[in-house]
Design a protein around this motif. Structure first.
Motif, PDB file in Angstrom:
ATOM      1  N   PRO A 129      27.234  15.458  33.655  1.00  0.00           N
ATOM      2  CA  PRO A 129      27.412  16.766  34.300  1.00  0.00           C
ATOM      3  C   PRO A 129      28.861  17.238  34.268  1.00  0.00           C
ATOM      4  O   PRO A 129      29.794  16.429  34.280  1.00  0.00           O
ATOM      5  CB  PRO A 129      26.942  16.504  35.733  1.00  0.00           C
ATOM      6  CG  PRO A 129      27.113  15.035  35.933  1.00  0.00           C
ATOM      7  CD  PRO A 129      26.838  14.407  34.607  1.00  0.00           C
ATOM      8  N   ASP A 130      29.029  18.555  34.213  1.00  0.00           N
ATOM      9  CA  ASP A 130      30.369  19.141  34.228  1.00  0.00           C
ATOM     10  C   ASP A 130      31.092  18.823  35.524  1.00  0.00           C
ATOM     11  O   ASP A 130      30.480  18.751  36.601  1.00  0.00           O
ATOM     12  CB  ASP A 130      30.287  20.672  34.096  1.00  0.00           C
ATOM     13  CG  ASP A 130      29.897  21.114  32.699  1.00  0.00           C
ATOM     14  OD1 ASP A 130      29.854  20.264  31.801  1.00  0.00           O
ATOM     15  OD2 ASP A 130      29.630  22.319  32.527  1.00  0.00           O
ATOM     16  N   VAL A 131      32.399  18.643  35.425  1.00  0.00           N
ATOM     17  CA  VAL A 131      33.231  18.624  36.623  1.00  0.00           C
ATOM     18  C   VAL A 131      33.315  20.058  37.142  1.00  0.00           C
ATOM     19  O   VAL A 131      33.578  20.990  36.378  1.00  0.00           O
ATOM     20  CB  VAL A 131      34.640  18.082  36.310  1.00  0.00           C
ATOM     21  CG1 VAL A 131      35.558  18.241  37.517  1.00  0.00           C
ATOM     22  CG2 VAL A 131      34.570  16.620  35.873  1.00  0.00           C
ATOM     23  N   ALA A 132      33.056  20.237  38.410  1.00  0.00           N
ATOM     24  CA  ALA A 132      33.020  21.594  38.975  1.00  0.00           C
ATOM     25  C   ALA A 132      34.395  22.253  38.926  1.00  0.00           C
ATOM     26  O   ALA A 132      35.420  21.614  39.177  1.00  0.00           O
ATOM     27  CB  ALA A 132      32.508  21.536  40.410  1.00  0.00           C
ATOM     28  N   ILE A 133      34.385  23.533  38.578  1.00  0.00           N
ATOM     29  CA  ILE A 133      35.608  24.347  38.611  1.00  0.00           C
ATOM     30  C   ILE A 133      35.498  25.276  39.810  1.00  0.00           C
ATOM     31  O   ILE A 133      34.613  26.141  39.836  1.00  0.00           O
ATOM     32  CB  ILE A 133      35.771  25.143  37.308  1.00  0.00           C
ATOM     33  CG1 ILE A 133      35.912  24.161  36.116  1.00  0.00           C
ATOM     34  CG2 ILE A 133      36.970  26.078  37.374  1.00  0.00           C
ATOM     35  CD1 ILE A 133      35.999  24.840  34.780  1.00  0.00           C
ATOM     36  N   PRO A 134      36.341  25.121  40.826  1.00  0.00           N
ATOM     37  CA  PRO A 134      36.224  25.926  42.046  1.00  0.00           C
ATOM     38  C   PRO A 134      36.231  27.422  41.757  1.00  0.00           C
ATOM     39  O   PRO A 134      37.039  27.917  40.967  1.00  0.00           O
ATOM     40  CB  PRO A 134      37.463  25.511  42.853  1.00  0.00           C
ATOM     41  CG  PRO A 134      37.811  24.151  42.352  1.00  0.00           C
ATOM     42  CD  PRO A 134      37.458  24.152  40.898  1.00  0.00           C
ATOM     43  N   GLY A 135      35.288  28.128  42.375  1.00  0.00           N
ATOM     44  CA  GLY A 135      35.218  29.578  42.232  1.00  0.00           C
ATOM     45  C   GLY A 135      34.497  30.047  40.989  1.00  0.00           C
ATOM     46  O   GLY A 135      34.381  31.260  40.765  1.00  0.00           O
ATOM     47  N   ALA A 136      33.996  29.118  40.160  1.00  0.00           N
ATOM     48  CA  ALA A 136      33.311  29.496  38.916  1.00  0.00           C
ATOM     49  C   ALA A 136      31.814  29.272  39.056  1.00  0.00           C
ATOM     50  O   ALA A 136      31.372  28.228  39.535  1.00  0.00           O
ATOM     51  CB  ALA A 136      33.851  28.700  37.737  1.00  0.00           C
ATOM     52  N   LYS A 137      31.045  30.251  38.615  1.00  0.00           N
ATOM     53  CA  LYS A 137      29.587  30.128  38.617  1.00  0.00           C
ATOM     54  C   LYS A 137      29.131  29.423  37.351  1.00  0.00           C
ATOM     55  O   LYS A 137      29.574  29.756  36.259  1.00  0.00           O
ATOM     56  CB  LYS A 137      28.946  31.519  38.697  1.00  0.00           C
ATOM     57  CG  LYS A 137      27.426  31.502  38.659  1.00  0.00           C
ATOM     58  CD  LYS A 137      26.853  32.910  38.662  1.00  0.00           C
ATOM     59  CE  LYS A 137      25.334  32.875  38.558  1.00  0.00           C
ATOM     60  NZ  LYS A 137      24.761  34.252  38.509  1.00  0.00           N
ATOM     61  N   GLU A 138      28.254  28.444  37.493  1.00  0.00           N
ATOM     62  CA  GLU A 138      27.756  27.689  36.334  1.00  0.00           C
ATOM     63  C   GLU A 138      26.380  28.208  35.927  1.00  0.00           C
ATOM     64  O   GLU A 138      25.493  28.362  36.768  1.00  0.00           O
ATOM     65  CB  GLU A 138      27.680  26.199  36.660  1.00  0.00           C
ATOM     66  CG  GLU A 138      27.287  25.334  35.488  1.00  0.00           C
ATOM     67  CD  GLU A 138      28.393  24.389  35.045  1.00  0.00           C
ATOM     68  OE1 GLU A 138      28.290  23.845  33.938  1.00  0.00           O
ATOM     69  OE2 GLU A 138      29.356  24.209  35.820  1.00  0.00           O
ATOM     70  N   THR A 139      26.200  28.466  34.632  1.00  0.00           N
ATOM     71  CA  THR A 139      24.917  28.910  34.084  1.00  0.00           C
ATOM     72  C   THR A 139      24.504  27.956  32.975  1.00  0.00           C
ATOM     73  O   THR A 139      25.315  27.596  32.120  1.00  0.00           O
ATOM     74  CB  THR A 139      25.036  30.336  33.511  1.00  0.00           C
ATOM     75  OG1 THR A 139      25.494  31.222  34.533  1.00  0.00           O
ATOM     76  CG2 THR A 139      23.679  30.826  33.002  1.00  0.00           C
ATOM     77  N   TYR A 140      23.226  27.542  32.983  1.00  0.00           N
ATOM     78  CA  TYR A 140      22.728  26.596  31.995  1.00  0.00           C
ATOM     79  C   TYR A 140      21.782  27.313  31.020  1.00  0.00           C
ATOM     80  O   TYR A 140      20.782  27.891  31.434  1.00  0.00           O
ATOM     81  CB  TYR A 140      21.996  25.446  32.688  1.00  0.00           C
ATOM     82  CG  TYR A 140      22.879  24.690  33.652  1.00  0.00           C
ATOM     83  CD1 TYR A 140      22.877  24.996  35.010  1.00  0.00           C
ATOM     84  CD2 TYR A 140      23.718  23.680  33.213  1.00  0.00           C
ATOM     85  CE1 TYR A 140      23.696  24.327  35.905  1.00  0.00           C
ATOM     86  CE2 TYR A 140      24.545  23.002  34.093  1.00  0.00           C
ATOM     87  CZ  TYR A 140      24.523  23.328  35.430  1.00  0.00           C
ATOM     88  OH  TYR A 140      25.346  22.657  36.312  1.00  0.00           O
ATOM     89  N   ILE A 141      22.135  27.278  29.743  1.00  0.00           N
ATOM     90  CA  ILE A 141      21.324  27.895  28.689  1.00  0.00           C
ATOM     91  C   ILE A 141      21.183  26.877  27.568  1.00  0.00           C
ATOM     92  O   ILE A 141      22.113  26.672  26.793  1.00  0.00           O
ATOM     93  CB  ILE A 141      21.965  29.186  28.144  1.00  0.00           C
ATOM     94  CG1 ILE A 141      22.240  30.181  29.270  1.00  0.00           C
ATOM     95  CG2 ILE A 141      21.077  29.816  27.081  1.00  0.00           C
ATOM     96  CD1 ILE A 141      22.999  31.429  28.815  1.00  0.00           C
TER      97      ILE A 141
END
Length: 414
Positions: A129-141
């Motif tokens: 899994p990606d390391v979370a980037i604060p304030g960024a919305k994650e979209t999976y395609i």
């Protein structure tokens, strides 16, 4: 290759070749390096020229501790030289599962990443899994659909089938490009595992819409080789060859197969292009059509539902002479009992005029096997229970990457 479109539910009628408004069309085609036989397919392919240089990587590379192939598309110029991609807006990358605190800080502070688009399969996302980037919305395609049968290989016809004409790729890239047109504030960071195949083709599409010429697009695609990744000029050459053979041009493929509307393409140019004259003038935004005043209408009355005929349960007489209600028949059920991947180099043939399917649940029959049996390789086997009987089906694949399901008794050794 046209036949492959029907297999993936992506058959689109060819249309006229479109020209990007406001940007000069691609000028001269790059010189070709002649005909060679691809090591992956054995077919003669006209190769494009790899004009990339290792020193060019420094112009786009985002230096981080724990990614190798993160690049800023900013600075690439359109074919007419009048416009360029904004910096700090579009970032392409490889895996983000090992970012450290300094890497995250670079993304948040310097590049103001507000949207992360993960193009990997669900299994790849779960395992790394990606390391979370604060304030960024994650979209999976998932560009390859639910499973990646190969990752990082990108070889031959299989590569182009999945990334060019595969149904998940067409719908996935369509969703991605439409997202880019409406993302507001900050930059968009999109990535896969190696940052070269799924991400590479996503970048090809972006740069084509924004007006870069083919050689510039090819050179950016090939830059991944200087980050320790394997890319081949045969792959991008075959990609263009297949698209131009079936659609006339990459622009027409974007217009018809991906169905990216002219309005969305105009919004992308207005959002991500600025002038090259030093003034950073934004590319002209598309004019919004005037909305006519709506004609007032009376509220519609709900339709009165039609009475449905009453259905009475069927009554039958049992062996004792008593009347009982006959139970309703249960719907036919198909159940997959076991799935197994097959790893065999042996080549098989299939018997002619036998039914084959798009999936082992037998929902979508594709028809009969051809009279002239092709050579196939076995990919999977599945045990399927149908009407209380168990059958074994094989998933078979030909040299062009076409797959189908067929009963195991119809498959014979070479």
């Amino acid at each position: 290759m046209i036949k492959s479109l029907s297999l993936f539910g992506a058959a689109i009628a060819l249309a006229g070749v479109g020209v990007t408004p406001g940007i000069a069309a691609t000028t001269a085609q790059p010189p070709v390096a002649g005909q060679v036989k691809s090591a992956d397919t054995g077919k003669a392919t006209t190769l494009l020229v790899d004009g990339s240089k290792k020193e060019d990587l420094a112009k786009t590379l985002v230096v981080l501790h724990n990614t190798k192939n993160t690049r800023d598309l900013g600075g690439y110029q359109t074919a007419d030289g009048k416009w360029q991609i904004r910096h700090y807006q579009l970032l392409r990358s490889d895996n983000l599962n090992k970012l450290d605190s300094d890497d995250v800080k670079t993304f948040t502070d310097k590049y103001r990443v507000k949207s992360v688009v993960d193009l990997r399969t669900p299994g790849q996302v779960k395992s790394a899994p990606d390391v979370a980037i604060p304030g960024a919305k994650e979209t999976y395609i998932s560009i390859l659909g639910p499973h990646a049968y190969t990752d990082g290989g990108g070889d031959g016809d299989f590569y182009n089938q999945r990334l060019t004409f595969g149904y998940p790729a067409i719908t996935g890239y369509r969703q991605f490009l439409n997202m880019l047109a409406v993302n507001n504030g900050g930059s968009t960071l999109y990535h896969c595992s190696s940052g070269k195949d799924r991400t590479g083709i996503a970048t090809v599409l972006i740069m084509a819409i924004l007006g870069m010429d083919k050689q510039t697009i090819v050179n950016d695609f090939m830059l991944s080789q200087y980050t320790g990744r394997t890319v081949k000029i045969e792959w991008i050459s075959q990609y263009y060859r297949d698209i131009e053979k079936n659609y006339g041009s990459l622009q027409n493929y974007i217009d018809t197969a991906l169905a990216i509307s002219p309005t969305v393409q105009a919004k992308l140019r207005a959002k991500y292009l600025v002038s090259t004259d030093g003034k950073q003038t934004p590319y002209p935004a598309p004019s919004e059509p005037a909305q006519p005043n709506p004609t007032p209408t009376l509220p519609s009355q709900p339709e009165t539902p039609k009475p449905q005929p009453e259905t009475k349960p069927e009554v039958v007489t049992n062996g004792d002479g008593d009347q009982v209600t006959k139970p309703k028949k249960k719907a036919k059920q198909v159940k997959i009992l076991k799935t197994k991947k097959l790893h065999t180099k042996r080549v098989y043939r299939v018997k002619a005029h036998k039914p084959w399917f798009k999936d082992a649940k037998l929902k979508h029959a594709k028809g009969k096997t051809p009279k002239t049996a092709k050579k196939w390789r076995l990919v999977k086997s599945e045990k399927v229970k149908i009407k209380h009987k168990t059958y074994t089906y094989y998933q078979i694949k030909d040299a062009s990457g076409h797959t189908a399901w067929i009963l195991n008794k119809y498959v014979t050794k070479k």
